[in-house]
Design a protein around this motif. Structure first.
Motif, PDB file in Angstrom:
ATOM      1  N   GLN A  63      12.139  -8.320  -7.931  1.00  0.00           N
ATOM      2  CA  GLN A  63      13.333  -7.834  -7.460  1.00  0.00           C
ATOM      3  C   GLN A  63      13.214  -7.805  -6.221  1.00  0.00           C
ATOM      4  O   GLN A  63      12.590  -7.274  -5.291  1.00  0.00           O
ATOM      5  N   ASN A  64      14.143  -8.648  -5.436  1.00  0.00           N
ATOM      6  CA  ASN A  64      13.863  -9.143  -3.653  1.00  0.00           C
ATOM      7  C   ASN A  64      15.007  -7.841  -2.946  1.00  0.00           C
ATOM      8  O   ASN A  64      14.193  -8.390  -2.147  1.00  0.00           O
ATOM      9  N   THR A  65      16.095  -7.773  -3.410  1.00  0.00           N
ATOM     10  CA  THR A  65      16.515  -7.096  -2.421  1.00  0.00           C
ATOM     11  C   THR A  65      16.802  -5.609  -2.811  1.00  0.00           C
ATOM     12  O   THR A  65      16.574  -5.174  -4.392  1.00  0.00           O
ATOM     13  N   VAL A  66      16.770  -5.080  -1.736  1.00  0.00           N
ATOM     14  CA  VAL A  66      16.878  -3.477  -1.787  1.00  0.00           C
ATOM     15  C   VAL A  66      18.000  -2.992  -0.785  1.00  0.00           C
ATOM     16  O   VAL A  66      17.867  -3.234   0.172  1.00  0.00           O
ATOM     17  N   PHE A  67      18.546  -1.672  -1.733  1.00  0.00           N
ATOM     18  CA  PHE A  67      19.065  -0.226  -0.680  1.00  0.00           C
ATOM     19  C   PHE A  67      18.639   0.341  -0.170  1.00  0.00           C
ATOM     20  O   PHE A  67      17.330   1.434  -0.356  1.00  0.00           O
ATOM     21  N   ILE A  68      18.337   0.377   1.385  1.00  0.00           N
ATOM     22  CA  ILE A  68      17.881   1.530   2.105  1.00  0.00           C
ATOM     23  C   ILE A  68      18.970   2.244   2.922  1.00  0.00           C
ATOM     24  O   ILE A  68      19.842   2.122   3.381  1.00  0.00           O
TER      25      ILE A  68
END
Length: 84
Positions: A63-68
């Motif tokens: 996975q390359n996209t993350v929600f922080i």
């Protein structure tokens, strides 16, 4: 020229370098986050030198996209490049 990458200091104490690609409600959407790891080594003359290594924050994921969540970020800054 401005870099699209930012350094984020998280509540956990971690520092990550990433590209902020968007926002949703109270979260930043970040792409390809890396952890910053500082270490020292001795050069050929025995002089201590600093080195920064980048490691994938999502070590075992494709996975390359993350929600922080925004409240997990205590600091945000631009990257400054320099050389000796």
């Amino acid at each position: 020229m401005m870099s699209k990458y930012r350094i984020l200091k998280l509540r956990s104490g971690e520092e990550i370098i990433t590209s902020i690609v968007g926002q949703r409600k109270q979260k930043f959407i970040v792409e390809r986050p890396f952890t910053l790891q500082n270490s020292q080594y001795l050069d050929e003359m025995g002089v201590p030198r600093d080195m920064v290594r980048l490691r994938s924050w999502l070590k075992f994921s494709n996975q390359n996209t993350v929600f922080i969540p925004k409240d997990h970020i205590i600091g945000k800054g631009f990257i400054v490049w320099y050389s000796h």
